[in-house]
Design an enzyme around this catalytic site. Structure first.
Site, PDB file in Angstrom:
ATOM      1  N   HIS A 209      40.559  40.325  43.508  1.00  0.00           N
ATOM      2  CA  HIS A 209      41.474  40.284  42.371  1.00  0.00           C
ATOM      3  C   HIS A 209      42.643  39.341  42.552  1.00  0.00           C
ATOM      4  O   HIS A 209      43.405  39.116  41.631  1.00  0.00           O
ATOM      5  CB  HIS A 209      42.009  41.680  42.050  1.00  0.00           C
ATOM      6  CG  HIS A 209      43.061  42.134  43.020  1.00  0.00           C
ATOM      7  ND1 HIS A 209      42.775  42.483  44.300  1.00  0.00           N
ATOM      8  CD2 HIS A 209      44.405  42.250  42.900  1.00  0.00           C
ATOM      9  CE1 HIS A 209      43.887  42.822  44.944  1.00  0.00           C
ATOM     10  NE2 HIS A 209      44.903  42.681  44.110  1.00  0.00           N
TER      11      HIS A 209
HETATM   12  C1  UD1 Z   1      49.129  43.733  40.663  1.00  0.00           C
HETATM   13  C2  UD1 Z   1      50.001  43.353  41.850  1.00  0.00           C
HETATM   14  C3  UD1 Z   1      49.121  43.119  43.075  1.00  0.00           C
HETATM   15  C4  UD1 Z   1      48.192  44.287  43.325  1.00  0.00           C
HETATM   16  C5  UD1 Z   1      47.387  44.553  42.063  1.00  0.00           C
HETATM   17  C6  UD1 Z   1      46.435  45.703  42.225  1.00  0.00           C
HETATM   18  C7  UD1 Z   1      52.042  42.079  41.323  1.00  0.00           C
HETATM   19  C8  UD1 Z   1      52.679  40.760  41.448  1.00  0.00           C
HETATM   20  N1  UD1 Z   1      50.725  42.130  41.628  1.00  0.00           N
HETATM   21  O1  UD1 Z   1      48.316  42.599  40.346  1.00  0.00           O
HETATM   22  O2  UD1 Z   1      49.953  42.945  44.211  1.00  0.00           O
HETATM   23  O3  UD1 Z   1      47.338  43.979  44.401  1.00  0.00           O
HETATM   24  O4  UD1 Z   1      48.326  44.832  41.003  1.00  0.00           O
HETATM   25  O5  UD1 Z   1      45.728  45.911  41.043  1.00  0.00           O
HETATM   26  O6  UD1 Z   1      52.685  43.034  40.961  1.00  0.00           O
HETATM   27  N2  UD1 Z   1      45.542  44.714  33.313  1.00  0.00           N
HETATM   28  C9  UD1 Z   1      44.771  45.604  32.607  1.00  0.00           C
HETATM   29  N3  UD1 Z   1      45.076  46.938  32.689  1.00  0.00           N
HETATM   30  C10 UD1 Z   1      46.120  47.415  33.414  1.00  0.00           C
HETATM   31  C11 UD1 Z   1      46.915  46.490  34.112  1.00  0.00           C
HETATM   32  C12 UD1 Z   1      46.612  45.157  34.069  1.00  0.00           C
HETATM   33  O7  UD1 Z   1      43.833  45.241  31.957  1.00  0.00           O
HETATM   34  O8  UD1 Z   1      46.335  48.643  33.448  1.00  0.00           O
HETATM   35  C13 UD1 Z   1      45.191  43.280  33.256  1.00  0.00           C
HETATM   36  C14 UD1 Z   1      46.042  42.538  32.270  1.00  0.00           C
HETATM   37  O9  UD1 Z   1      45.252  41.582  31.650  1.00  0.00           O
HETATM   38  C15 UD1 Z   1      47.077  41.853  33.134  1.00  0.00           C
HETATM   39  C16 UD1 Z   1      46.303  41.596  34.411  1.00  0.00           C
HETATM   40  O10 UD1 Z   1      45.405  42.701  34.533  1.00  0.00           O
HETATM   41  O11 UD1 Z   1      47.607  40.712  32.567  1.00  0.00           O
HETATM   42  C17 UD1 Z   1      47.159  41.492  35.626  1.00  0.00           C
HETATM   43  O12 UD1 Z   1      47.976  42.662  35.763  1.00  0.00           O
HETATM   44  P1  UD1 Z   1      49.342  42.568  36.605  1.00  0.00           P
HETATM   45  O13 UD1 Z   1      49.980  43.907  36.712  1.00  0.00           O
HETATM   46  O14 UD1 Z   1      50.177  41.464  36.098  1.00  0.00           O
HETATM   47  O15 UD1 Z   1      48.870  42.094  38.040  1.00  0.00           O
HETATM   48  P2  UD1 Z   1      47.597  42.480  38.924  1.00  0.00           P
HETATM   49  O16 UD1 Z   1      46.719  41.299  39.004  1.00  0.00           O
HETATM   50  O17 UD1 Z   1      46.999  43.781  38.531  1.00  0.00           O
END
Ligand code: UD1
Length: 373
Positions: A209
């Protein structure tokens, strides 16, 4: 008064669970605030239920966004809550955007910051989490560490050693506590509609991821093509993070994973993931937490990154850094399949008691007169 504990994203939940339990056990008044960084049922609610985490007292419901948007929105919404609650300290865990955002707001309000999992360093500033780690530690008044290398990193950055306390790994508290409840692989596969039966030791687990692996089409293509080769020797179970699922679609890479020996799964709950990892022949991952969990389980782990902020998993545990090169990955997989891979040993204080050590130390610290005003 009391300690305001903050969570936001999936990897925070397994860290806060034993902390909340230890605080309740030792009578430390605590409240739980969720920033809402992760919000999907599969990324969020399920962990609260499985891990027995109390319902958050406050949810900021920030959701997704760019780093700047997400961090700023958390800060904006956190400030009035802090003003209203006036806690004695704010406790943050890990290295996600919620961690730095709440630490920064608290520090500027003169509220003490406690960082659990302090001092880990990949020395790679292209990783958003590394920036979150370095800055959170600079803002913290109390720094609890999971491995001894952390104190060396913090000393180099000028942190007063009297603020640093080696307590062990709270995530491993959660692992040890829940291992007896791990969901058997067969149950997880049946739930996901996978009809092949995979015996313990007869499959590998893959998770991907990190932006550095999945947001760059050539890298993701090379990684998935390599996984297809591995699957010829060992079937793979691949729970898909929402970010990864989106990139595979965007880059048109569905063909690379539509292999009968690569089983795609939705994001898994904690107890399901624990069951999958425990019985895996090997795990391929770019996660931080999984490097530690596989070390605790004694399962060989190949980390698909050039560096790790958790060096003890390589030095003492079952972890091998393989980067994203096909040759390095295949060579290490071949070695594990032939020899069983690194046996490893359990790192110091990864004994299920880390949260209790924090609670014991914090009980004394909270009795001290306020360090800040
Ligand atoms: C975040 C953390 C990362 C951790 C990861 C575990 C930061 C900088 N990164 O990354 O360290 O390893 O979580 O998962 O905080 N999304 C969904 N559903 C959700 C949440 C997110 O679909 O419940 C999708 C959205 O499209 C979003 C993308 O995932 O834009 C990224 O989510 P985000 O919280 O920005 O970062 P992660 O890649 O999950």
């Amino acid at each position: 008064g009391g300690v305001l504990c903050v969570v936001g994203a999936r990897p925070n939940f397994m860290k806060i669970a034993p902390i909340m339990a230890a605080f309740a056990e030792s009578g430390i008044p605590a409240r739980l605030l969720h920033t809402g960084q992760h919000y999907d049922e599969a990324m969020n609610q399920r962990f609260f239920a499985d891990l027995g985490i109390p319902e958050p007292d406050i949810n900021l419901e920030v959701g997704s966004g760019s780093h700047a948007q997400q961090t700023a929105e958390i800060m904006r919404r956190f400030e009035p809550v802090l003003d209203a609650l006036r806690p004695r300290a704010v406790l943050v865990v890990g290295d996600v955007n919620s961690t730095i955002a709440c630490a920064l707001v608290a520090a500027k309000k003169g509220v003490a910051v406690i960082h659990v999992e302090a001092g880990l360093r990949s020395f790679d500033r292209s990783m958003p989490e590394e920036i979150n780690r370095v800055l959170t530690d600079q803002l913290s008044d109390l720094l609890y560490t999971t491995e001894r290398s952390a104190a060396t990193n913090l000393a180099r950055e000028g942190i007063d050693p009297s603020h640093i306390h080696f307590v062990g790994n709270v995530m491993i508290d959660t692992l040890r506590h829940n291992l007896p409840r791990a969901v058997p692989v067969a149950v997880t596969l049946a739930t996901a509609g996978v009809t092949d039966s995979l015996a313990p030791g007869g499959y590998g687990v893959l998770t991907l991821h990190r932006p550095s692996n999945v947001d760059h089409a050539p890298t993701l293509t090379r990684l998935l093509a390599t996984m297809k080769e591995i699957a010829l020797q060992l079937p793979l179970l691949f729970p898909l993070h929402p970010r990864t699922r989106a990139r595979i679609r965007e880059f048109g890479l569905e063909k690379l994973i539509s292999d009968s020996r690569i089983h795609l799964l939705p994001p898994q709950g904690y107890l399901e993931m624990l069951g999958l990892m425990r019985d895996a022949r090997l795990v391929l991952t770019d996660s931080g937490g999984i490097q530690e969990e596989t070390t605790a389980l004694g399962v060989p782990c190949l980390t698909l990154r050039e560096n790790t902020e958790r060096p003890i998993t390589v030095e003492e545990g079952t972890n091998t850094l393989v980067g994203s090169s096909r040759e390095a990955i295949l060579a290490t997989v071949a070695d594990i399949l032939a020899t069983g891979g690194k046996a490893g040993r359990l790192p110091e204080y990864w004994d299920g008691q880390a949260a209790r050590r924090i609670a014991a130390h914090l009980s004394g610290w909270l009795k001290l007169p306020c360090a800040r005003t």
